[in-house]
Structures are given as structure tokens and as C-alpha cells.
Design an enzyme around this catalytic site. Sequence first.
Site, mmCIF file in Angstrom:
data_model
loop_
_atom_site.group_PDB
_atom_site.id
_atom_site.type_symbol
_atom_site.label_atom_id
_atom_site.label_comp_id
_atom_site.label_asym_id
_atom_site.label_seq_id
_atom_site.Cartn_x
_atom_site.Cartn_y
_atom_site.Cartn_z
ATOM 1 C CG ASP A 1 0.491 5.035 4.011
ATOM 2 O OD1 ASP A 1 -0.340 4.119 3.880
ATOM 3 O OD2 ASP A 1 1.712 4.824 4.102
ATOM 4 C CD GLU A 2 -0.180 3.019 8.374
ATOM 5 O OE1 GLU A 2 -1.164 2.356 8.743
ATOM 6 O OE2 GLU A 2 0.966 2.559 8.321
ATOM 7 N NE ARG B 1 3.621 -4.389 11.156
ATOM 8 C CZ ARG B 1 3.111 -3.955 10.001
ATOM 9 N NH1 ARG B 1 3.767 -3.077 9.292
ATOM 10 N NH2 ARG B 1 1.953 -4.395 9.564
ATOM 11 C CD GLN C 1 -1.782 -3.205 9.013
ATOM 12 O OE1 GLN C 1 -0.744 -2.780 9.498
ATOM 13 N NE2 GLN C 1 -1.896 -3.447 7.726
ATOM 14 C CE LYS D 1 -2.237 -1.102 3.757
ATOM 15 N NZ LYS D 1 -1.580 -2.402 3.952
ATOM 16 C CB THR D 2 3.624 2.351 2.204
ATOM 17 O OG1 THR D 2 2.792 2.173 3.351
ATOM 18 C CG2 THR D 2 4.459 3.587 2.382
HETATM 19 P P1 ATP Z 1 1.555 -2.146 5.974
HETATM 20 O O1 ATP Z 1 0.087 -2.473 5.949
HETATM 21 O O2 ATP Z 1 2.261 -2.947 6.986
HETATM 22 O O3 ATP Z 1 1.817 -0.681 6.050
HETATM 23 P P2 ATP Z 1 1.989 -2.013 3.141
HETATM 24 O O4 ATP Z 1 0.790 -2.589 2.488
HETATM 25 O O5 ATP Z 1 2.104 -0.555 3.172
HETATM 26 O O6 ATP Z 1 2.152 -2.664 4.568
HETATM 27 P P3 ATP Z 1 4.596 -1.915 1.925
HETATM 28 O O7 ATP Z 1 5.347 -1.503 3.129
HETATM 29 O O8 ATP Z 1 4.317 -0.918 0.878
HETATM 30 O O9 ATP Z 1 3.239 -2.636 2.389
HETATM 31 O O10 ATP Z 1 5.298 -3.159 1.241
HETATM 32 C C1 ATP Z 1 5.705 -4.300 2.004
HETATM 33 C C2 ATP Z 1 6.974 -4.873 1.429
HETATM 34 O O11 ATP Z 1 6.720 -5.495 0.182
HETATM 35 C C3 ATP Z 1 8.033 -3.819 1.156
HETATM 36 O O12 ATP Z 1 9.297 -4.347 1.462
HETATM 37 C C4 ATP Z 1 7.889 -3.578 -0.330
HETATM 38 O O13 ATP Z 1 9.058 -3.100 -0.890
HETATM 39 C C5 ATP Z 1 7.527 -4.946 -0.846
HETATM 40 N N1 ATP Z 1 6.724 -4.921 -2.093
HETATM 41 C C6 ATP Z 1 5.530 -4.359 -2.276
HETATM 42 N N2 ATP Z 1 5.084 -4.521 -3.537
HETATM 43 C C7 ATP Z 1 6.026 -5.247 -4.181
HETATM 44 C C8 ATP Z 1 6.157 -5.766 -5.519
HETATM 45 N N3 ATP Z 1 5.233 -5.570 -6.445
HETATM 46 N N4 ATP Z 1 7.282 -6.458 -5.797
HETATM 47 C C9 ATP Z 1 8.224 -6.666 -4.871
HETATM 48 N N5 ATP Z 1 8.163 -6.213 -3.613
HETATM 49 C C10 ATP Z 1 7.077 -5.515 -3.252
HETATM 50 MG MG MG Z 2 2.261 0.837 4.778
#
Ligand code: ATP
Ligand code: MG
Length: 671
Positions: free
Chosen positions: A236-237, A614, A267, A36-37
Site C-alpha cells: 500500500d502507499e 482527508r 500523494q 485503494k486500501t
Molecule cells: P487514500 O488515497 O487516501 O489512501 P484510498 O484510495 O486508500 O484513499 P480507502 O481508504 O480504501 O481509499 O477508501 C476511502 C473510503 O471509501 C473508505 O471509507 C471506504 O470504505 C470507502 N469505499 C471504498 N470503496 C467503496 C465502495 N465500493 N463502496 C462503498 N464505499 C467504498
Molecule cells: Mg489508502
Amino acid sequence: MTHESKILSGLNDAQKEAVSHGPGPLLVLAGPGSGKTRVLTHRVAWLVTSGLARPEEILAVTFTNKAAVEMKQRIQNLLGGTGGVRAQTFHSACLYVLRRDSAKIGIDPKFTVVDEEARRELLVKVAKEFRLDPPDAAAAGKAISFAKNCLVGPDEFPKWAAEKTGEGSLLSQKMAEVVSGCGDAVPEVYAAYQEMLKKVNGLDFDDLLFEAVRLFRERPDVARKWAEIWKWVLVDEYQDTNRAQYEWLQLLVKKRRNVTAVGDPDQSIYGWRAADVENILRFKEHFPEAKVVALEKNYRSVPAVTSLADRLIQNNTRREKKTLIPVRPDGGEAQCLSFTNERAEAEFLAEKISALRGGQGLSWSDFAVLYRVNALSRTYEEALAKRGVPYVVVGSVGFWGRREIKDVLAHLRVVVNPRDVVSLRRVCLLQPGVGEATAAQVAALVLAGRPAAEVLSDVAGKPGIGKKARSSLIRLAKTLEVLETGIREKKPAAELCMYAAESTGYMAKLAKDRSEEGQERVANVGALVSAAAEIDASGGVAELLERAALASGDSDDGGGKDAVRLMTLHKAKGLEFHTVFLVAAEEGYLPHYQSSYGPALEEERRLCFVGATRAKDCLFVTWCRERTNWGRTAWNRPSRFLKEMGFEVNSYLETRRLSGTRWTDRIAAEL
Ligand code: ATP
Ligand code: MG
């Protein structure tokens, strides 16, 4: 490859779809580690490279200063420079707006941002008038903060509290918790506290949101102006926005509707700060035309971790089911371990960290120890220190919150906002020979409308003032005059900081303390001057003070230091680590004893879910049968969440993996 396609490469189809969504509202709802981020930062870069938005037309909002800095960094990497994109917290975006337009709702734009410490001081003072002692003042302060985040002023408070009570929602449960601690006087204390803030021309953190909403509500023309400045808003969040943040966003994006919200309802963990997960549902109501994208792949964690987290969160009744498929192959480990007491637990994790680091070539910063409340950190710190493992407690006072930094900056604050008697009192009390009574006298005269330097000289000449106090008051008056001229003439902030630190003998006093702590303070003032010099390149004193005020509550996150991170589950939001130790998984601690039923229990479960997710490769959930707290040793039951994760738990014997060897054997083999 064009720049645009470079931004889309390395994303899966759903991520691409979200990133390259054109104008109009977009909602990304997805589980942890689904990117997402990543989508948010790539979308910012995409909007710019595709030509849809100019960088300065974009506002990206995140939850903490640290996340904002990281986001800026990521955007910079993608674009080769942020070129004017604003990546900020809600508070700093609102502050930015208020500094420019607060006069339109009758607030002098030179207002001071009242930080937590100053806020406490004002509250205690106000509460005294109502014969409340400091703990009650603190409880009232919590209730006031909660109310402001719900956009409830002192007049509406009683009706609001009565209506909310017993509503059965998480918000009402949390509100009841907050309000029950502080008796009937809250509305009066609230009103008196607001009066006091007005007198000193100060806004506390919650006011930044509250007043920014009022500004947009009362002056639609101003809201329209800002909607033309920030044509694209991304958050975000989103699951942790509170009523005030939500409302401000609505008012900002109402017309253009170019809003992107990403979040995960599972979350949502900030109910105690009035975050309301309902906001996500309202998003769909307010923007029925919104494109909704689900991300269903988890890139972060090994299947052992995702499946356990998934099992846990399914125990929440109030949730929409989501699919989250791990893309990583099997590997890593997820275990639950039990110990006799917290010392054994702490020793285990210290040993385990050392062993894993050596064995797998990891860095210290690949490890995190997560707990429910700060007070638990001590035992783990001791065990790590004993083994020589470097660690940082994320949550201890950060740079901008340090006493010496606030002392020096208080001099500048007094000059910038002549009614800031909180800073003036602070500065007075730093002077040799000056005590509370004199400081109070000075503050009262300044509040009556006289310039500080003049008052200081006057008070110095009064009978009854000692010789030492007299000369230091005169010296302070002179310092303030010089600073005033300096600020008027737009002298560099670095120069003014140095002058403020030295002219009253403050630095000399610090330098006299030869202890390590004393020397560290001196070095910190040096670092402040450097930070000011950096800011001088783009702004000046005003910007320095702003940055300091907003970051004063930030905790030390260790920067780039290679050290194990210790922090509360709340602080771990959005982060990821190779190995996570989720410690003290015991009833009373997790779930916290105050939140062991109803919607609050579900929030505790989400907190545990955030902690577990995490972990990238290894997750160790640990609990102790015996834990000493407040000097008392108590028997504990394992957290109900352990069973819910699928661990086989027997309170009196041992804990085992779902299907695996006994932990005792495993550890013996590994250590
Ligand atoms: P959270 O809900 O915990 O905030 P999030 O959904 O924001 O998580 P991110 O932090 O953006 O998730 O990504 C999680 C991990 O997965 C990061 O290390 C990111 O670089 C990796 N990632 C995300 N998308 C891809 C992709 N398409 N290919 C490879 N790695 C990815
Ligand atoms: Mg995130």
C-alpha cells in the site's frame, strides 16, 4: 452467497477487477478515497478464499505500524481470522528476515535494533571525535539516514552526493537540503558510526532495509528461499517507497512476480526520507506485463472537497492526469477563512467543532486539525482545552517510546545482546550512586568482550567506587544473572519484565513520586507487563523486544479514544475524517519556506492535497494575517495554494468562498 463472492460484493467493477486479478503483477493507480486500501485488503482475502494462496504465503506491506494493525483487522473481518497473513511495515518484514538469516552476511542475529534515541546518543558520541557539536551530529545523522535509504554506503557517499547535486530532481533537491546542513565530515562520521554500530552489534532502522537488501543481493539463494515463503506480496502507499524498499521488493518478487502495488503519485510526500515517486514509473518498466487498473470513483468526499483538491493538484506540472468522480451527492462544505491572528483562528475552530458536533450528532474523533509542522500545535491545544474539548496530539511520544518502558526493557536487551552497551549504560545510570564515569568504564570493559554481570561485580570492587554505587552495581549484576537464566529457561516475558522492574528497586523509586506523572509511569510499567503477557501467548522476550523497538518511534494516536485528532499533514496519510481543519495555510508554513521552489514546491502542493482529501464532509482551510513564532510576531501572506484551490483571497480584507457569503456573516450566523 459463496465466501468468495461475498468478498467481491460491495466493490465497483474496477475494484473487482483488481481484487480478483490472478497471478502476476498488478498496479493500481488511483486518487484519494477511491478505495485503494480497500482493494488491497479485499484482494488478500480473495487470494485466500479463491484458493490461490495460503494465508502464510501472503505478505502485505504498509507504511506505519498503525496502518499494519488496521489492515490486519480488516483482513480478519473479511476472513474471520488472519490465519497467518503477514501485514507489516517494510521495517518489520526486513527485521523478520534478518533475525533468521543475517548470519549469512556476517551479522550476529542477536543484534539490537537501535531506536532513534539510542541512535542519537551514538551519533553524538561519534561526532565528538570529529569535533562536531550535537546539532551538527544531528544534521550528519539526517544525511546518513538519507544515504542509507538510497542504498549508499560511506565509501560511495562523496561520489553519490556530487553526482546527485544539481540533477534537478526532487530527490536531489531534498538531498542537497539534508547534506548542506552538515559540512564535509559526513563520510567519515558515517564510516565511524557504522563501526560503532558493529561494535555494539546494533542495526538502526535504516540498516534494517539496507542490510536486508544486501542479504538478498549477496545471497540469491536466501532471496529465493524467501520468495518461496512469501509467494504473494502486496504494497500500500507505493508512491512513498524509497530506493531501499523498492530494491528489496524487486529482489523478493523477481521470480514469482506476484506483486500488487497500490498508490497515488499525487500523494507522494516523503521525499525528505528519500521516497522516490519514480518507483511507480519503474514498476511499469520492470513489469511490462503488469495489469494496470485505475479507480475513478471517489467514495470519501463530497464534490465540494474533491473539486477543490483537483483544482489544486492540477498546478503540478510533473504529473499524469487522473479522473476522479465523486459518487457522493452535493452537500457538506468547503471554505477558506482568514483571521487576524492564530488565537482567533484557534478559538474559531474550537467553537466550530463544539457546534458541529452538537448540531450533527458527531463524535469528537470525527474532527481533525492538520498542520505542516508540529510546533504549530500549541495554540490549538490551548483553545481546545479551554473549551473542554478532548483532543489527542498524534505525534507525541507513544507507549513504547516512554522512558519507563525503555528503562525496564533495557535490562532484557543487555542480556539478549551482550554487546548492547547503549542499553547497559542506560541501566547503569538508573542505579543509585552510579554516574557517567562508572557507566563508561563498565561499557568499555564489556566492549572488550567480557560478560556484563562479571564486569559489574569487578567494577564494584574497584577502589574509588562509593558505597552506594558498589551495592547497586552488585545488585544489578545479580539481576542480570537471574534474567539470563530466566531467558535461557524461556520463562514468560511478563515475569521477567516484572523482575527487571522490581529487583533493582526501579519500581519502588517510581512509586515514590506521588505526582500524577509519577503514578502514570507506575501504571505504564503495569501495562508493559500486561503487553508482555499477551505476547507470551505467541512468542517470548525476543518478540517483546522486537515489537518494542519497532514501535518506539510510534506516536500516540489516541487509540479508540473519542477525541479530536491534531497532527501534521504527513501523519494524516491514508486517514479520513468527517471534518478537517487545514490550518496555518500561509506562505512559509505551507508551502514550507525551505521548499518554496522547484520539485520540492510540488511536493508541498501534494502535501496540501493529501490534507484536503482527508475530509469527508467538511473542509475548513484557514490562515492568519499575523502569527507569533519564536516569540516574534510576523505578518503573513496567504498560501498560494488557496488561490489554486479556487478561493478568492485578499490578503488585507477578507476571504470569501468562490461564490458564497462572506465568512464573517456565516460564522456570526452559525455560532
Ligand atoms: P487514500 O488515497 O487516501 O489512501 P484510498 O484510495 O486508500 O484513499 P480507502 O481508504 O480504501 O481509499 O477508501 C476511502 C473510503 O471509501 C473508505 O471509507 C471506504 O470504505 C470507502 N469505499 C471504498 N470503496 C467503496 C465502495 N465500493 N463502496 C462503498 N464505499 C467504498
Ligand atoms: Mg489508502
